[in-house]
Design a protein around this motif. Structure first.
Motif, short mmCIF file in Angstrom:
data_model
loop_
_atom_site.label_atom_id
_atom_site.label_comp_id
_atom_site.label_asym_id
_atom_site.label_seq_id
_atom_site.Cartn_x
_atom_site.Cartn_y
_atom_site.Cartn_z
N VAL A 7 32.63 9.18 4.20
CA VAL A 7 34.08 9.22 4.46
C VAL A 7 34.74 7.97 3.88
CG1 VAL A 7 35.82 9.15 6.30
CG2 VAL A 7 33.85 10.67 6.51
N GLU A 8 34.13 6.81 4.10
CA GLU A 8 34.70 5.56 3.60
C GLU A 8 34.85 5.59 2.08
OE1 GLU A 8 34.40 1.70 1.66
OE2 GLU A 8 32.68 3.02 1.89
N ALA A 9 33.81 6.01 1.39
CA ALA A 9 33.86 6.05 -0.08
C ALA A 9 34.87 7.09 -0.56
CB ALA A 9 32.47 6.35 -0.63
N SER A 10 34.94 8.22 0.12
CA SER A 10 35.88 9.27 -0.29
C SER A 10 37.32 8.86 -0.03
CB SER A 10 35.55 10.56 0.45
OG SER A 10 34.26 10.99 0.08
N VAL A 43 36.32 5.45 -19.36
CA VAL A 43 36.85 4.77 -18.16
C VAL A 43 36.73 5.69 -16.95
CG1 VAL A 43 38.92 3.78 -17.11
CG2 VAL A 43 38.37 3.28 -19.50
N PHE A 44 37.05 6.96 -17.13
CA PHE A 44 36.93 7.93 -16.03
C PHE A 44 35.47 8.05 -15.57
CE2 PHE A 44 36.25 12.30 -14.53
CZ PHE A 44 37.11 12.29 -13.44
N ILE A 45 34.55 8.10 -16.52
CA ILE A 45 33.12 8.19 -16.17
C ILE A 45 32.68 6.93 -15.40
CG2 ILE A 45 30.78 8.20 -17.17
CD1 ILE A 45 31.95 10.05 -19.37
N VAL A 46 33.17 5.78 -15.82
CA VAL A 46 32.84 4.54 -15.12
C VAL A 46 33.41 4.57 -13.71
CG1 VAL A 46 33.23 2.05 -15.09
CG2 VAL A 46 32.53 3.16 -17.19
N TYR A 47 34.62 5.09 -13.54
CA TYR A 47 35.19 5.21 -12.19
C TYR A 47 34.33 6.11 -11.31
CZ TYR A 47 39.57 2.67 -12.26
OH TYR A 47 40.50 1.67 -12.26
N ILE A 48 33.85 7.20 -11.85
CA ILE A 48 32.97 8.09 -11.09
C ILE A 48 31.67 7.35 -10.73
CG2 ILE A 48 31.62 10.22 -11.16
CD1 ILE A 48 34.64 10.62 -10.80
N LEU A 50 31.33 4.13 -10.36
CA LEU A 50 31.68 3.14 -9.34
C LEU A 50 31.83 3.80 -7.97
CD1 LEU A 50 34.20 0.81 -11.19
CD2 LEU A 50 31.93 0.21 -10.34
N TRP A 51 32.45 4.99 -7.95
CA TRP A 51 32.59 5.71 -6.69
C TRP A 51 31.21 6.05 -6.13
CZ3 TRP A 51 30.93 10.69 -5.51
CH2 TRP A 51 31.26 11.11 -4.23
N PHE A 52 30.31 6.49 -7.00
CA PHE A 52 28.96 6.84 -6.55
C PHE A 52 28.22 5.60 -6.03
CE2 PHE A 52 24.42 7.70 -7.25
CZ PHE A 52 24.29 8.81 -6.42
N ALA A 53 28.38 4.47 -6.71
CA ALA A 53 27.76 3.23 -6.25
C ALA A 53 28.34 2.81 -4.90
CB ALA A 53 27.95 2.12 -7.28
N ASP A 54 29.66 2.96 -4.74
CA ASP A 54 30.28 2.63 -3.46
C ASP A 54 29.79 3.58 -2.38
OD1 ASP A 54 32.23 1.26 -1.75
OD2 ASP A 54 33.28 3.18 -1.77
N LEU A 55 29.62 4.84 -2.70
CA LEU A 55 29.10 5.82 -1.74
C LEU A 55 27.69 5.43 -1.29
CD1 LEU A 55 29.23 8.57 -0.26
CD2 LEU A 55 28.29 9.59 -2.33
N CYS A 56 26.83 5.10 -2.24
CA CYS A 56 25.45 4.70 -1.89
C CYS A 56 25.45 3.42 -1.05
CB CYS A 56 24.62 4.49 -3.16
SG CYS A 56 24.31 6.01 -4.06
#
Length: 134
Positions: A7-10, A43-48, A50-56
């Motif tokens: 939830v936090e990452a999303s 840049v979009f791929i890097v954002y995804i 980063l989101w995945f790293a934040d999720l983990c």
């Protein structure tokens, strides 16, 4: 408790998406990416990523919180802060004055170190023995 990490990452991802939509992606990012011969897809791929790293990271954080408890997690964060400030001072102070130990950083490090030492010096309470089943 680990669903809280998802939830936090999303929520963070949704916040950034709303910010881009409200203020305009072209004004905030796209114009600057193209100005520096960047690729918006990359840049979009890097954002995804980063989101995945934040999720983990969030999942691991809340799993540790659920497994070890808030006190253990807080102590580990305190020790982490001591190492980050110390390594920044030793490794980067000569090149970047922002990494140097200032009076405010010193006060923060001292209060964290004092808190860790104070907690470690307290005698542990004996565990209560369970009463036999009646």
């Amino acid at each position: 408790a680990t669903y809280v990490g998802g939830v936090e990452a999303s929520v963070l991802l949704a916040h950034n998406a709303v910010l881009l939509l409200a203020r305009g992606a072209d004004k905030l990012y796209l114009k600057h990416i193209l100005k520096h011969q960047g690729d918006p897809t990359t840049v979009f791929i890097v954002y995804i990523a980063l989101w995945f790293a934040d999720l983990c990271h969030a999942l691991a954080h809340y799993a540790l919180l659920a497994g070890a408890g808030a006190v253990a997690l807080t102590l580990s964060r305190g020790v982490q802060m001591l190492f980050v400030v110390g390594i920044a001072e030793l490794a980067f102070c000569g090149d970047d004055s922002r990494a140097c130990l200032t009076p405010v950083k010193f006060a923060s490090v001292a209060s964290v170190a004092f808190g860790i030492l104070l907690y470690a010096s307290k005698p542990k309470r004996p565990k209560r023995e369970l009463l036999p089943a009646q």
